[in-house]
Write a protein that holds these residues in place. Structure first.
Motif, short mmCIF file in Angstrom:
data_model
loop_
_atom_site.label_atom_id
_atom_site.label_comp_id
_atom_site.label_asym_id
_atom_site.label_seq_id
_atom_site.Cartn_x
_atom_site.Cartn_y
_atom_site.Cartn_z
N SER A 201 0.83 -1.21 0.00
CA SER A 201 0.00 0.00 0.00
C SER A 201 0.86 1.25 0.00
O SER A 201 0.54 2.25 -0.65
CB SER A 201 -0.93 0.00 1.22
OG SER A 201 -1.80 -1.12 1.20
N ASP B 61 -6.39 -2.03 4.44
CA ASP B 61 -5.93 -3.41 4.29
C ASP B 61 -6.89 -4.39 4.97
O ASP B 61 -7.19 -5.46 4.43
CB ASP B 61 -4.52 -3.56 4.88
CG ASP B 61 -3.50 -2.75 4.09
OD1 ASP B 61 -3.80 -2.38 2.95
OD2 ASP B 61 -2.40 -2.49 4.64
N VAL C 142 -7.28 -2.32 -2.92
CA VAL C 142 -6.74 -1.16 -2.18
C VAL C 142 -6.39 -0.04 -3.15
O VAL C 142 -6.66 1.14 -2.90
CB VAL C 142 -5.51 -1.58 -1.35
CG1 VAL C 142 -4.80 -0.36 -0.77
CG2 VAL C 142 -5.92 -2.53 -0.23
N VAL D 283 -3.82 3.26 6.03
CA VAL D 283 -3.37 2.06 5.31
C VAL D 283 -3.87 0.79 5.99
O VAL D 283 -4.42 -0.10 5.34
CB VAL D 283 -1.83 2.05 5.19
CG1 VAL D 283 -1.34 0.66 4.84
CG2 VAL D 283 -1.39 3.03 4.12
#
Length: 558
Positions: free
Chosen positions: A85, A299, A235, A295
């Motif tokens: 990410s 996730d 993502v 992040v």
């Protein structure tokens, strides 16, 4: 017809720009490939991941390609979802930095840059300097391509009324999904802006459309990926899709701020190339600052939306030597073949699967050989079929690299990896053919080893097995300390071998009865084959200690 000719000239300039930047990236990779190769190594903090990704995207001329590579990293297990990410956040920043360079009026020095690069590539003796010459030639081509695009856009001003915000938004998304280059699409916008074709109100929609185009590519690339790869794509889509939505909500403030930031180069109602570049930079920085704290949340959401059945059944054990039909590689991602350093790193990682299978065979060897279990020995032969399949898969993958485009260092690394994989396969052949034959001879002749003889063979096997495990771990992890330990084991191996030979000689001389020559011969052959396994393990370790040399593969001084 004149308008069509100008459109073709515009896209011809785009092709020249992208080709020049591709040459620049290839030269940079050959000269400093270890820097780009670091993108797939362990990322320990967000800034490291963003920085590596920005460098890779800038020199690969595409955040799209970097994002597709990120899918390969997490699929291969090189990086976790949070680390990937961070790479996604940095990829757009890299393209923005490259565009900043092209937005400046450097096109006049393009021919001079090309000439300097040509002279450097011809006259320099060092490989790095010659590649720097190719890098400068690529940069010069890119600058000339940008200038050609600007000239072609001069006669397209009559199309300006058609380029409304929603129209340019869709056009930019389509072009990005086709070219897979945000930088190229943004350069088209800069060319149009330099001639007044693109209005100030259309700049931000064009940039947001290019972001949407990367989402299309991400969605397409995740189609045939396992769940881990699909999570990366999700993502990617969530971050860029949210950025596009927020960009339209903040359309007017973003336009006003970018116009002010570009002053005095910008005018009140006319966009400039510098303004286009600034909008992309603002969007990239804003996206990084917005999603960096989120992040872990993204996730977790991706993991929840795309479950992985294999993770739910990790407790089940697989029977060694019973693979599913057709070996499916875990790390050999097709998208990484364009980057030799990364592809070779993937092959090295895949070799761990080969080493694991061989380790299971080595661990079962005492039961099959020392204790005379012929049924277990037959199982080892079946396990070697999987070893052969993994070996063949790795070699075929590496054979797809364009070797003529590899640097000397990359070629040395490639040959070293191929040699190490071949050594592993040779160990499997020793077990499958030589040691299996010895086990058959032992059973046919009803040879029984004494406790002392079995112990001596067992001890030698344990030392060789330890050397093998350390060698493959050193190879996979590039651990110099482990590799040196394997090389230092040569003295222990020779000492045990000498003690074993002395014991065999004493057994022949001290016995009142006629010695069993078949048993003594079998033990001698077993000892020699175990030494051969260590010999191959030592050659694997030498790949880490020093680059493979031709003589190193031909000599048998061990």
């Amino acid at each position: 017809m004149e308008g069509l000719a100008k459109v073709l000239e515009l896209f011809g300039g785009l092709v020249l720009l992208l080709f020049g930047w591709e040459r620049l990236g290839s030269a940079f990779q050959m000269a400093f490939g270890h820097l780009l190769g670091g993108l797939g190594r362990q990322v320990v903090n967000p800034w490291q991941g963003i920085g590596r990704s920005a460098i890779a995207s800038a020199f690969l001329h595409s955040s799209v390609i970097t994002s597709i590579m990120a899918v390969g990293f997490v699929t291969a297990g090189l990086l976790g979802l949070p680390q990937v990410s961070w790479i996604l956040l940095g990829s757009e920043l890299g393209s923005a930095l490259a565009v900043q360079l092209l937005s400046l009026p450097f096109w006049k020095i393009g021919p001079g840059v090309m000439l300097a690069g040509f002279l450097l590539s011809v006259l320099a003796k060092q490989v790095v300097l010659r590649q720097m010459g190719h890098l400068l030639m690529g940069l010069g081509l890119a600058l000339l391509g940008q200038h050609l695009m600007s000239q072609a856009a001069d006669d397209l001003t009559r199309w300006s009324p058609l380029l409304r915000p929603l129209v340019v938004f869709g056009l930019a998304a389509l072009l990005t999904s086709v070219t897979q280059s945000v930088m190229g699409v943004i350069c088209i916008a800069m060319a149009l802006a330099s001639q007044g074709v693109l209005s100030v109100a259309s700049v931000v929609p064009w940039v947001l459309g290019s972001l949407l185009g990367t989402c299309i590519n991400a969605a397409w690339s995740m189609m045939d990926k396992p769940p881990a790869g699909k999570r990366v794509g999700l993502v990617h889509i969530m971050m860029r899709g949210t950025t596009v939505g927020l960009g339209f909500l903040l359309l007017n403030p973003l336009t006003t701020f970018s116009l002010w930031l570009s002053s005095p180069l910008a005018h009140a109602n006319q966009a400039t190339p510098h303004m286009v570049a600034n909008v992309l930079l603002l969007v990239a920085v804003g996206m990084a600052l917005l999603f960096l704290p989120l992040v872990n949340l993204l996730d977790k959401l991706a993991i929840h939306l795309i479950p992985n059945p294999e993770e739910e059944w990790q407790g089940e054990t697989e029977q060694p030597g019973q693979p599913e039909p057709g070996y499916q590689p875990k790390y050999l991602d097709e998208t990484l073949l364009e980057s030799p350093n990364l592809a070779i790193a993937m092959a090295r990682r895949e070799a761990q699967e080969l080493a694991t299978q061989l380790g299971q065979m080595m661990n079962r060897l005492p039961d099959a050989l020392v204790r005379g279990d012929l049924k277990n020995m037959a199982r080892l032969r079946r396990m070697d079929d999987l070893v052969d399949e993994i070996h063949r898969t790795i070699i075929l993958y590496l054979s797809r690299l364009e070797t003529h485009a590899l640097s000397v260092q990359e070629m040395d690394t490639l040959l070293a990896v191929v040699g190490a994989v071949n050594d592993m396969e040779s160990i499997g052949d020793i077990i499958e053919n030589n040691l299996y034959h010895l086990a058959e001879v032992r059973v046919e002749n009803h040879v029984t080893l004494s406790v002392d003889e079995a112990n001596r063979l067992d001890v030698l096997h344990q030392v060789v097995f330890q050397g093998y495990r350390q060698a493959v771990n050193a190879f996979v992890t590039d651990n110099l300390e482990l590799a040196n330990r394997v090389l230092a084991m040569k003295e222990d191996i020779n000492r045990l071998d000498g003690e074993y030979r002395l014991a065999l000689v004493m057994a022949m001389r001290c016995c009142d009865e006629t010695p069993n020559l078949v048993a003594l011969s079998l033990q001698s052959d077993m000892r020699e084959n175990l030494k051969r396994i260590y010999y191959h393990a030592k050659r694997i370790a030498k790949v880490v200690v020093r680059p493979m040399e031709p003589d190193d593969r031909m000599s048998n001084d061990d």
